[in-house]
Write an enzyme that holds these catalytic residues in place. Structure first.
Site, mmCIF file in Angstrom:
data_model
loop_
_atom_site.group_PDB
_atom_site.id
_atom_site.type_symbol
_atom_site.label_atom_id
_atom_site.label_comp_id
_atom_site.label_asym_id
_atom_site.label_seq_id
_atom_site.Cartn_x
_atom_site.Cartn_y
_atom_site.Cartn_z
ATOM 1 N N HIS A 146 -24.024 39.977 13.175
ATOM 2 C CA HIS A 146 -22.978 40.894 12.693
ATOM 3 C C HIS A 146 -23.085 42.243 13.402
ATOM 4 C CE1 HIS A 146 -22.391 38.513 8.687
ATOM 5 N NE2 HIS A 146 -21.727 37.982 9.694
ATOM 6 N N GLU A 176 -23.493 27.322 14.454
ATOM 7 C CA GLU A 176 -23.697 27.146 12.996
ATOM 8 C C GLU A 176 -24.304 25.771 12.717
ATOM 9 O OE1 GLU A 176 -23.239 29.792 11.180
ATOM 10 O OE2 GLU A 176 -21.442 30.890 11.805
ATOM 11 N N HIS A 220 -18.027 35.011 16.829
ATOM 12 C CA HIS A 220 -19.016 34.996 15.753
ATOM 13 C C HIS A 220 -20.184 34.067 16.090
ATOM 14 C CE1 HIS A 220 -20.623 35.017 11.674
ATOM 15 N NE2 HIS A 220 -20.604 33.692 11.699
ATOM 16 N N LYS A 257 -24.854 22.139 3.802
ATOM 17 C CA LYS A 257 -24.231 23.323 3.203
ATOM 18 C C LYS A 257 -23.867 23.061 1.741
ATOM 19 C CE LYS A 257 -21.517 27.318 3.451
ATOM 20 N NZ LYS A 257 -20.759 28.265 4.244
ATOM 21 N N HIS A 264 -27.638 35.977 11.427
ATOM 22 C CA HIS A 264 -26.385 36.674 11.122
ATOM 23 C C HIS A 264 -26.511 38.188 11.009
ATOM 24 C CE1 HIS A 264 -24.723 32.717 10.646
ATOM 25 N NE2 HIS A 264 -23.548 33.186 10.281
ATOM 26 N N ARG A 312 -29.333 30.377 -0.729
ATOM 27 C CA ARG A 312 -28.117 30.457 0.095
ATOM 28 C C ARG A 312 -28.245 31.503 1.195
ATOM 29 N NH1 ARG A 312 -21.696 30.140 -1.602
ATOM 30 N NH2 ARG A 312 -20.953 30.320 0.534
ATOM 31 N N ASN A 367 -27.864 32.713 6.415
ATOM 32 C CA ASN A 367 -27.609 33.889 7.249
ATOM 33 C C ASN A 367 -28.587 34.012 8.408
ATOM 34 O OD1 ASN A 367 -25.398 34.846 5.682
ATOM 35 N ND2 ASN A 367 -26.877 35.406 4.105
ATOM 36 N N ARG A 373 -4.588 37.444 -9.959
ATOM 37 C CA ARG A 373 -5.992 37.305 -10.406
ATOM 38 C C ARG A 373 -6.586 35.932 -10.147
ATOM 39 N NH1 ARG A 373 -3.548 40.255 -14.379
ATOM 40 N NH2 ARG A 373 -4.035 42.455 -14.200
ATOM 41 N N LYS A 431 -17.033 31.485 0.124
ATOM 42 C CA LYS A 431 -17.091 32.897 0.517
ATOM 43 C C LYS A 431 -15.796 33.223 1.230
ATOM 44 C CE LYS A 431 -21.923 34.033 1.278
ATOM 45 N NZ LYS A 431 -22.824 34.650 2.279
ATOM 46 N N GLU A 466 -25.487 33.204 -4.017
ATOM 47 C CA GLU A 466 -26.458 33.778 -3.097
ATOM 48 C C GLU A 466 -27.470 34.709 -3.758
ATOM 49 O OE1 GLU A 466 -24.901 34.542 0.832
ATOM 50 O OE2 GLU A 466 -26.447 36.036 1.190
HETATM 51 N N1 LIG Z 1 -16.700 32.145 4.681
HETATM 52 C C1 LIG Z 1 -17.795 31.756 5.274
HETATM 53 O O1 LIG Z 1 -18.705 31.216 4.649
HETATM 54 C C2 LIG Z 1 -17.909 31.944 6.749
HETATM 55 C C3 LIG Z 1 -18.926 31.296 7.454
HETATM 56 C C4 LIG Z 1 -18.962 31.434 8.824
HETATM 57 C C5 LIG Z 1 -17.994 32.192 9.477
HETATM 58 N N2 LIG Z 1 -17.037 32.814 8.754
HETATM 59 C C6 LIG Z 1 -15.985 33.586 9.426
HETATM 60 O O2 LIG Z 1 -15.241 32.705 10.248
HETATM 61 C C7 LIG Z 1 -14.670 33.440 11.317
HETATM 62 C C8 LIG Z 1 -14.864 32.679 12.592
HETATM 63 O O3 LIG Z 1 -14.194 31.442 12.488
HETATM 64 P P1 LIG Z 1 -13.749 30.628 13.770
HETATM 65 O O4 LIG Z 1 -14.873 30.547 14.707
HETATM 66 O O5 LIG Z 1 -13.117 29.393 13.301
HETATM 67 O O6 LIG Z 1 -12.701 31.612 14.482
HETATM 68 P P2 LIG Z 1 -11.116 31.707 14.444
HETATM 69 O O7 LIG Z 1 -10.584 31.439 13.122
HETATM 70 O O8 LIG Z 1 -10.779 33.000 15.101
HETATM 71 O O9 LIG Z 1 -10.673 30.508 15.422
HETATM 72 C C9 LIG Z 1 -11.066 30.553 16.761
HETATM 73 C C10 LIG Z 1 -9.853 30.420 17.717
HETATM 74 O O10 LIG Z 1 -9.456 29.058 17.779
HETATM 75 C C11 LIG Z 1 -8.058 28.951 17.517
HETATM 76 N N3 LIG Z 1 -7.891 27.634 16.936
HETATM 77 C C12 LIG Z 1 -8.143 27.241 15.664
HETATM 78 N N4 LIG Z 1 -8.031 25.916 15.564
HETATM 79 C C13 LIG Z 1 -7.665 25.451 16.780
HETATM 80 C C14 LIG Z 1 -7.424 24.160 17.307
HETATM 81 N N5 LIG Z 1 -7.579 23.078 16.571
HETATM 82 N N6 LIG Z 1 -7.059 24.059 18.602
HETATM 83 C C15 LIG Z 1 -6.957 25.165 19.375
HETATM 84 N N7 LIG Z 1 -7.210 26.409 18.950
HETATM 85 C C16 LIG Z 1 -7.568 26.538 17.660
HETATM 86 C C17 LIG Z 1 -7.790 30.118 16.621
HETATM 87 O O11 LIG Z 1 -6.422 30.427 16.608
HETATM 88 C C18 LIG Z 1 -8.634 31.196 17.285
HETATM 89 O O12 LIG Z 1 -8.000 31.695 18.427
HETATM 90 C C19 LIG Z 1 -15.323 34.788 11.306
HETATM 91 O O13 LIG Z 1 -14.412 35.727 10.804
HETATM 92 C C20 LIG Z 1 -16.498 34.636 10.353
HETATM 93 O O14 LIG Z 1 -16.817 35.815 9.676
HETATM 94 C C21 LIG Z 1 -16.975 32.693 7.419
HETATM 95 ZN ZN LIG Z 2 -21.659 32.340 10.525
#
Ligand SMILES: NC(=O)c1ccc[n+]([C@@H]2O[C@H](COP(=O)([O-])OP(=O)(O)OC[C@H]3O[C@@H](n4cnc5c(N)ncnc54)[C@H](O)[C@@H]3O)[C@@H](O)[C@H]2O)c1
Ligand SMILES: [Zn+2]
Length: 355
Positions: free
Chosen positions: A249, A182, A262, A224, A245, A238, A242, A118, A140, A234
């Site tokens: 999405h 972003e 993304h 942020k 987005h 907040r 998006n 939990r 999030k 949100e």
């Molecule tokens: N929680 C939130 O508020 C929020 C906001 C925006 C996006 N997201 C989510 O984040 C995700 C996208 O994140 P992302 O763009 O980081 O993608 P990701 O986590 O898939 O990373 C991108 C790629 O880079 C690689 N990688 C990571 N760090 C590295 C490094 N230092 N050197 C080499 N390779 C590296 C990863 O293994 C992957 O292949 C999506 O699922 C999206 O929905 C969440």
């Molecule tokens: Zn995003």
């Protein structure tokens, strides 16, 4: 190193940004209550950065879960492996999870921390630009469902965010661009001056000029953190985060998770939002053009995928979380640097923009 605070009363936490932070014990220790630590990472990041993090945590009972790499693995089944590891090692309520990786790892780990017994503590150690400027901050967390992205999740704030800018050195160029989407988003929704700065420094950012990147990460996190402090769950401002987005999405789901990154989908989404904003008379055609130029200069797409039909995109947009009481709501731009959430737009105009 520079440190910002996300002001959330008793749940406030620091965001440390700088070079050489990964193996600095002082950044982790104040946030560890028990002795058990589970580092969650993936098979790409582990060989690069697991060791320095382990070094920083010397003396603790450290275990790790190494997940397969990719958005396609942000599923219930793969997520469950974190619990398998926690339970196999008999991790207690005072354990801490550490998310070491990009947004996928951060979202999955945070959601596991929200649910395990939990709720347990977790620390974000983001290693992509996108994760450093966006996903690691704000609490999030979640996973994907075949019917929609991030549809299962929870709000759960980390205890700290440790953003080591050195890790960006190994990031593929396409991922760097995706992160810039972003960064640009913050300028578009909230800070016209930052948008001007980004326009001037986009070449430096794309070539990883350390000072330019550090400033962009700093300002993005600052914006942020402000927004999250104002509206953690949100119910108001907040939602502006998006921008692009709902379109994005739909693109991600429509072409299949992992095909478009993304950030790439968000880049195209921002351009579509700008085009619709112009139809409402808020932006000039010149401003839409300026938006497209800036997105394109970060090597991001400015249009929906050619093989994703407009009707299908509308269908996918209708399942987005921003749909309220059956009404599709979109973040649109009232000017460059200012945004609103509205459902007050002409459906034909939206269909036109997509066509
Ligand atoms: N929680 C939130 O508020 C929020 C906001 C925006 C996006 N997201 C989510 O984040 C995700 C996208 O994140 P992302 O763009 O980081 O993608 P990701 O986590 O898939 O990373 C991108 C790629 O880079 C690689 N990688 C990571 N760090 C590295 C490094 N230092 N050197 C080499 N390779 C590296 C990863 O293994 C992957 O292949 C999506 O699922 C999206 O929905 C969440
Ligand atoms: Zn995003």
């Amino acid at each position: 190193m520079r440190t910002l605070t996300v002001e959330l009363g008793a749940r406030s936490y620091p965001i440390h940004i700088g070079s050489g932070l990964l193996n600095n014990p002082d950044l982790y220790r104040p946030h560890l209550s028990g002795s058990q630590i589970m580092i969650v990472t993936n098979e790409t990041v582990a060989p690069l950065y697991l060791e320095p993090v382990r070094q920083a945590l010397d003396g603790f009972q450290i275990r790790e879960v190494i997940l397969p790499d990719g958005e396609v693995y942000k599923t219930l089944e793969v997520w469950n492996r974190i619990f398998d590891a926690l339970l196999a090692e008999r991790f207690a309520r005072d354990c801490t999870l550490i998310a070491l990786g990009g947004g996928v790892i951060g979202d999955m780990t945070g959601f596991a921390a929200a649910c395990y017994q939990r709720g347990v503590d977790f620390i974000q150690v983001p290693t992509t630009l996108l994760a450093q400027v966006d996903s690691s901050v704000g609490g999030k967390t979640g996973i994907n469902h075949p019917a929609g992205k991030n549809m299962i999740g929870a709000f759960h704030q980390p205890r700290a965010v440790i953003a080591d800018t050195d890790t960006l050195g190994t990031l593929p160029q396409r991922e760097l661009s995706a992160g810039l989407a972003e960064v640009l988003k913050y300028g578009f929704i909230r800070d016209a001056e930052f948008l001007d700065w980004l326009e001037c420094h986009i070449t430096g950012l794309m070539s990883r000029d350390p000072d330019a990147l550090a400033h962009a990460i700093w300002r993005s996190c600052e914006l942020k953190a402000q927004i999250v402090a104002e509206d953690e769950f949100e119910s108001g401002c907040r939602a502006l985060l998006n921008l692009g987005h709902t379109f994005g999405h739909a693109i991600e789901t429509g072409v299949g998770y992992g095909e478009w990154l993304h950030g790439e989908a968000v880049g195209a989404g921002i351009c579509l939002a700008a085009a619709l904003s112009a139809r409402l008379g808020w932006l000039t055609e010149a401003e839409v053009e300026r938006t497209r130029r800036l997105i394109a200069s970060a090597s991001l797409p400015t249009e929906r995928p050619a093989d994703l039909a407009p009707e299908r995109m509308l269908e996918l947009m209708a399942v987005d979380k921003k749909v309220l009481a059956g009404q599709l709501r979109l973040v649109l731009l009232t000017q460059l640097g200012e945004a609103i959430v509205t459902s007050d737009f002409d459906r034909d105009a939206l269909a036109d923009i997509l066509a």
